[in-house]
Design a protein around this motif. Structure first.
Motif, PDB file in Angstrom:
ATOM      1  N   PHE A  98       0.736  -1.260  -0.063  1.00 35.86           N
ATOM      2  CA  PHE A  98       0.060  -0.010   0.212  1.00 35.86           C
ATOM      3  C   PHE A  98       0.890   1.252  -0.160  1.00 35.86           C
ATOM      4  N   ALA A  99       1.813   1.101   0.634  1.00 35.64           N
ATOM      5  CA  ALA A  99       3.013   2.358   0.468  1.00 35.64           C
ATOM      6  C   ALA A  99       3.428   2.762  -1.016  1.00 35.64           C
ATOM      7  N   LEU A 100       3.713   1.492  -1.613  1.00 30.43           N
ATOM      8  CA  LEU A 100       4.410   1.547  -2.793  1.00 30.43           C
ATOM      9  C   LEU A 100       2.912   2.119  -3.791  1.00 30.43           C
ATOM     10  N   GLN A 101       1.859   1.632  -3.569  1.00 32.27           N
ATOM     11  CA  GLN A 101       0.426   2.174  -4.402  1.00 32.27           C
ATOM     12  C   GLN A 101       0.127   3.702  -4.161  1.00 32.27           C
ATOM     13  N   TRP A 102       0.534   4.075  -2.873  1.00 35.09           N
ATOM     14  CA  TRP A 102       0.186   5.370  -2.439  1.00 35.09           C
ATOM     15  C   TRP A 102       1.270   6.281  -3.013  1.00 35.09           C
ATOM     16  N   ALA A 103       2.625   5.980  -3.298  1.00 38.84           N
ATOM     17  CA  ALA A 103       3.563   6.585  -3.793  1.00 38.84           C
ATOM     18  C   ALA A 103       3.294   6.866  -5.381  1.00 38.84           C
ATOM     19  N   TRP A 104       2.781   5.716  -5.991  1.00 37.43           N
ATOM     20  CA  TRP A 104       2.545   5.835  -7.391  1.00 37.43           C
ATOM     21  C   TRP A 104       1.411   6.755  -7.617  1.00 37.43           C
ATOM     22  N   GLY A 105       0.326   6.695  -6.816  1.00 32.78           N
ATOM     23  CA  GLY A 105      -0.950   7.593  -6.733  1.00 32.78           C
ATOM     24  C   GLY A 105      -0.461   9.019  -6.757  1.00 32.78           C
ATOM     25  N   GLN A 106       0.650   9.246  -5.976  1.00 32.49           N
ATOM     26  CA  GLN A 106       1.133  10.711  -5.725  1.00 32.49           C
ATOM     27  C   GLN A 106       1.789  11.197  -7.092  1.00 32.49           C
ATOM     28  N   ALA A 107       2.051  10.258  -7.660  1.00 32.80           N
ATOM     29  CA  ALA A 107       2.984  10.590  -9.093  1.00 32.80           C
ATOM     30  C   ALA A 107       1.929  10.872 -10.324  1.00 32.80           C
ATOM     31  N   ARG A 108       0.545  10.699 -10.037  1.00 34.31           N
ATOM     32  CA  ARG A 108      -0.530  10.826 -11.160  1.00 34.31           C
ATOM     33  C   ARG A 108      -0.307  12.355 -11.707  1.00 34.31           C
ATOM     34  N   GLY A 109      -0.273  12.382 -12.936  1.00 36.73           N
ATOM     35  CA  GLY A 109      -0.089  13.640 -13.519  1.00 36.73           C
ATOM     36  C   GLY A 109       1.316  14.437 -13.527  1.00 36.73           C
ATOM     37  N   THR A 110       2.327  13.639 -13.075  1.00 36.59           N
ATOM     38  CA  THR A 110       3.499  14.246 -13.011  1.00 36.59           C
ATOM     39  C   THR A 110       4.390  13.701 -14.318  1.00 36.59           C
TER      40      THR A 110
END
Length: 187
Positions: free
Chosen positions: A35-47
């Motif tokens: 879930f930490a990896l998923q969260w980090a990838w979610g934070q990269a959305r649109g970047t």
């Protein structure tokens, strides 16, 4: 402070691997890591990171592979779209294979492995999942152009299950090759 030999470090790592780990703690490590990896990838959305992974590392090579397989297709990458005369597909966040890769990373973090085996496993898993996912995208591209029903089945169920099953096989192989003997016996 005494200088320790390489063998002392290896022996220490082997002793650390033999320590018993409760299965629930392995599960907790796995879940938190995933879930930490998923969260980090979610934070990269649109970047720029998302664009680099999807547009450059996923769609462009897929266009190359499509043209290698079928030169008359004239496929090309247009951002996150794999286009060609006659139809193409859009590669969205989630289609680039990161979820399956994160499952493998989390599993490699959770099991008692030497750090070198974890690092090598993560690098091998990255390449393995990348190749599998590129094959999936190319198959989806051709399925979309030839049979919408096949595309839906491949996209919705068959390809994701195959990616997960192949990743499980990779993980089991890695455990068999690098895990402590006690853990290998349990698998």
């Amino acid at each position: 402070m005494a200088i320790r030999s390489y063998q002392d470090l290896l022996d220490e790592e082997a002793r650390a691997q033999r320590r018993t780990v409760h299965p629930l703690s392995l599960l907790l490590i796995f879940i938190v890591a995933f879930f930490a990896l998923q969260w980090a990838w979610g934070q990269a959305r649109g970047t720029v990171v998302e664009r680099l992974i999807i547009d450059q590392a996923t769609v462009r090579p897929a266009a190359f592979l499509v043209n290698l397989i079928s030169p008359n297709t004239s496929a090309y990458a247009d951002g996150s779209r794999l286009k060609a005369p006659g139809g193409g597909i859009n590669i969205l966040n989630g289609c680039e294979g990161t979820e399956v890769l994160f499952l493998l990373y989390a599993a490699l973090l959770a099991v008692p492995l030497a750090w070198r085996a974890r690092l090598l496993g993560a690098m091998a898993a990255t390449l393995y999942v990348y190749v599998l996912n590129q094959a999936r995208i190319v198959a989806l591209f051709f399925a979309y152009r030839s049979d919408a029903g096949l595309f839906d089945a491949l996209h919705g169920m068959i390809a994701p299950l195959l990616l997960i099953a192949c990743s499980l096989l990779f993980f089991l192989y890695w455990l068999h090759r690098y895990a402590p003997v006690e853990l290998r016996a349990a698998v």
